[in-house]
Design an enzyme around this catalytic site. Structure first.
Site, mmCIF file in Angstrom:
data_model
loop_
_atom_site.group_PDB
_atom_site.id
_atom_site.type_symbol
_atom_site.label_atom_id
_atom_site.label_comp_id
_atom_site.label_asym_id
_atom_site.label_seq_id
_atom_site.Cartn_x
_atom_site.Cartn_y
_atom_site.Cartn_z
ATOM 1 N N LYS A 51 0.844 -1.265 0.049
ATOM 2 C CA LYS A 51 -0.094 0.082 0.049
ATOM 3 C C LYS A 51 0.889 1.197 0.075
ATOM 4 O O LYS A 51 0.147 2.257 -0.330
ATOM 5 C CB LYS A 51 -1.020 0.004 1.200
ATOM 6 C CG LYS A 51 -1.976 -1.182 0.877
ATOM 7 C CD LYS A 51 -3.225 -1.125 1.883
ATOM 8 C CE LYS A 51 -4.292 -2.241 1.578
ATOM 9 N NZ LYS A 51 -3.738 -3.627 1.381
HETATM 10 C C1 LIG Z 1 -4.044 -4.462 0.848
HETATM 11 C C2 LIG Z 1 -3.433 -5.941 0.642
HETATM 12 C C3 LIG Z 1 -3.775 -6.877 -0.510
HETATM 13 C C4 LIG Z 1 -4.962 -6.871 -1.163
HETATM 14 O O1 LIG Z 1 -4.929 -5.906 -2.134
HETATM 15 P P1 LIG Z 1 -6.239 -5.371 -2.993
HETATM 16 O O2 LIG Z 1 -5.883 -4.200 -3.856
HETATM 17 O O3 LIG Z 1 -7.024 -4.712 -1.922
HETATM 18 O O4 LIG Z 1 -6.697 -6.386 -3.478
HETATM 19 C C5 LIG Z 1 -3.019 -7.957 -0.774
HETATM 20 N N1 LIG Z 1 -1.904 -8.018 0.201
HETATM 21 C C6 LIG Z 1 -1.456 -7.138 1.327
HETATM 22 C C7 LIG Z 1 -0.238 -7.387 1.874
HETATM 23 C C8 LIG Z 1 -1.967 -5.947 1.318
HETATM 24 O O5 LIG Z 1 -2.054 -5.209 2.238
#
Ligand SMILES: *Cc1c(COP(=O)(O)O)cnc(C)c1O
Length: 489
Positions: free
Chosen positions: A112
């Site tokens: 993120k």
């Molecule tokens: C948020 C997240 C995901 C999922 O991503 P999306 O965009 O919500 O599909 C996968 N792995 C980690 C570690 C995340 O923080």
């Protein structure tokens, strides 16, 4: 070409990118989309010669039309200078015959960061055109809160309040948030669970009294979640970056197709891949990788989206989601931008928790999207297998992507790695056959196995002072937001 974004539920709602970034979601509940996405054609040869930052500019330029060249360059520069521990930003590591795209070298060691370093800069720039300030309200089950705090800390004219459920986040997540520095950040533990905090935040966005007070102070109340276009579009860049790697390392030739495997929760990350595809990236297939909450696997296999099922808490918590919001955007584009169709699906989802798409549309989606899911046992087995065979330690989310990539028929496959294994040390250790009762010491035990050092942000958690100690009730949330708005002035 159209300069405006529209809502997936209402074509008459036209809005500039800057306003869309400030608003996040459309008032009738739709998500902002741009109709001319498939008319863009990114020059791949140029992509292969440029740096990450230059590619970010090339890719975001046509998408954020009301930003000037200078504004966009400055945002990218601020976001990606000195915030990532790899100069490639999102480096690739070949693990067996899979290309693992590491998205976790940012300040909080989760993917993120890639978007949440850029979003605050885009928001700050958008605010200048409005001559206003903004207050970000975020409820978090752990990961998003920290990434948002790091991204927004000390950004001018923006304040941020993060609410997490007291005693219900991991020790590492607690320390990550409670030690957060920055003169514009507020962090609160809330009595209750994540859903309670989340519901209250949603309520606050609709609270007329709070709204009135905010507008008197010229403050916009907004959120930083993954349906915001300012969070979505930065993620397109690393799909092109991985293509650049494969061409420059002579794995493929310019124009060859590539497949991707993406650990998925809210469908934001894999949707950004689909956007890259619409913008000209040669893609064979996307694999949507899920955990035991496999709503998406079922949907992609049957055309029926059904959230009426037990919510399962897994060792890949960031994928524990039953409503994947960004799927709405895929339905919009795949249905030929049919807002009536999207409205029908979403209102059915709201009323009955379920919808079904026509066979023809399902065939179209299946021609580009594959899927698979792993439960916790299979995830741990995957972590063990990759370590034994390749000597590489993956976190649970990344292991789900990797094992899904392994099952794919196509090659090459790029598998997205979304978190550092150190963020989930205890579960990773357990998968590898040792256990550790305490999270912070688990990190050190893992280091004896893992070839990479503990990321700096995690290593320093033990010694940083706790700055945020307040535990509040749900009913106090409104008051602390009011106070935060005072402090922002
Ligand atoms: C948020 C997240 C995901 C999922 O991503 P999306 O965009 O919500 O599909 C996968 N792995 C980690 C570690 C995340 O923080």
């Amino acid at each position: 070409m159209e300069k405006y974004y529209v809502s997936t539920r209402d074509k008459n709602r036209k809005i500039s990118p800057k306003k869309a970034i400030l608003e996040g979601i459309s008032p009738e509940g739709g998500l902002y989309v741009w109709d001319d996405l498939d008319t863009i054609s990114i020059d791949l040869e140029q992509i292969c010669k440029q740096s990450y930052q230059e590619n970010a500019f090339t890719i975001l330029r046509p998408l954020l039309m009301d930003f000037s060249d200078e504004e966009l360059k400055e945002c990218i520069e601020k976001a990606y200078t000195n915030s990532f521990s790899s100069s490639d930003i999102t480096p690739i590591r070949k693990v067996g015959d899979i290309y693992v795209l590491e998205l976790f070298h940012g300040p909080t060691s989760a993917f993120k960061d890639v978007a949440l370093t850029l979003l605050p800069q885009l928001m700050k720039t958008a605010l200048k055109s409005e001559d206003a300030k903004a207050m970000i309200l975020t409820a978090t089950s752990g990961d998003t809160g920290k990434a948002a705090l790091e991204g927004f800390k000390d950004v001018e004219d923006i304040g941020i309040c993060v609410f997490y459920p007291d005693q219900k986040v991991s020790q590492i997540q607690y320390r990550q948030m409670a030690t957060q520095k920055g003169n514009n950040v507020k962090v609160f533990a809330v009595e209750g669970n994540f859903d309670d905090a989340q519901s209250k935040v949603k309520e606050l966005f609709m609270d007329l009294d709070l709204e009135k007070e905010a507008s008197q102070k010229n403050i916009l109340l907004t959120s930083a979640n993954s349906i915001n276009i300012g969070r979505l579009v930065p993620q397109i860049v690393y799909y092109f970056e991985s293509y650049k790697y494969l061409v420059n390392h002579h794995v493929i030739q310019l124009g060859d197709k590539v497949s991707f495997s993406v650990p998925t929760g809210n469908f934001g990350d894999v949707l950004a891949g689909y956007y890259a595809y619409l913008m000209g990236l040669p893609v064979q297939r996307f694999y949507v990788a899920s955990n035991a909450n496999h709503v998406l696997t079922d949907f992609l296999q049957t055309g029926i989206y059904d959230r009426n099922r037990e919510f399962i808490q897994t060792i890949s918590p960031s994928m524990d989601i039953l409503i994947s919001s960004n799927l709405e955007r895929l339905l919009y584009y795949m249905s030929g931008k049919d807002t009536d169709f999207v409205n029908a699906c979403m209102s059915s989802l709201h009323q009955t928790g379920r919808y079904q798409i026509p066979q023809e549309l399902l065939n179209k989606i299946q021609s580009l999207f594959g899927c698979a899911y792993l439960d916790d046992e299979q995830t741990k087995q995957g972590i063990r297998e990759v370590y034994n065979k390749e000597g590489v330690v993956l976190d649970p989310h990344s292991a789900i992507g990797y094992m899904t990539a392994k099952q794919a028929e196509e090659r090459p496959v790029v598998s997205l790695a979304t978190a550092s294994p150190y963020k989930f040390s205890q579960d990773v250790l357990e998968a590898l056959g040792t256990s550790c009762q305490e999270e912070l010491s688990a990190m050190h035990s893992l280091q004896k196995i893992c070839t990479d050092p503990i990321p700096q942000g995690l290593a320093q958690l033990e010694t940083l002072p706790i700055l945020h100690k307040e535990v509040i009730s749900i009913s106090q949330m409104k008051d602390v937001v009011k106070q935060a708005m005072e402090d922002l002035l």
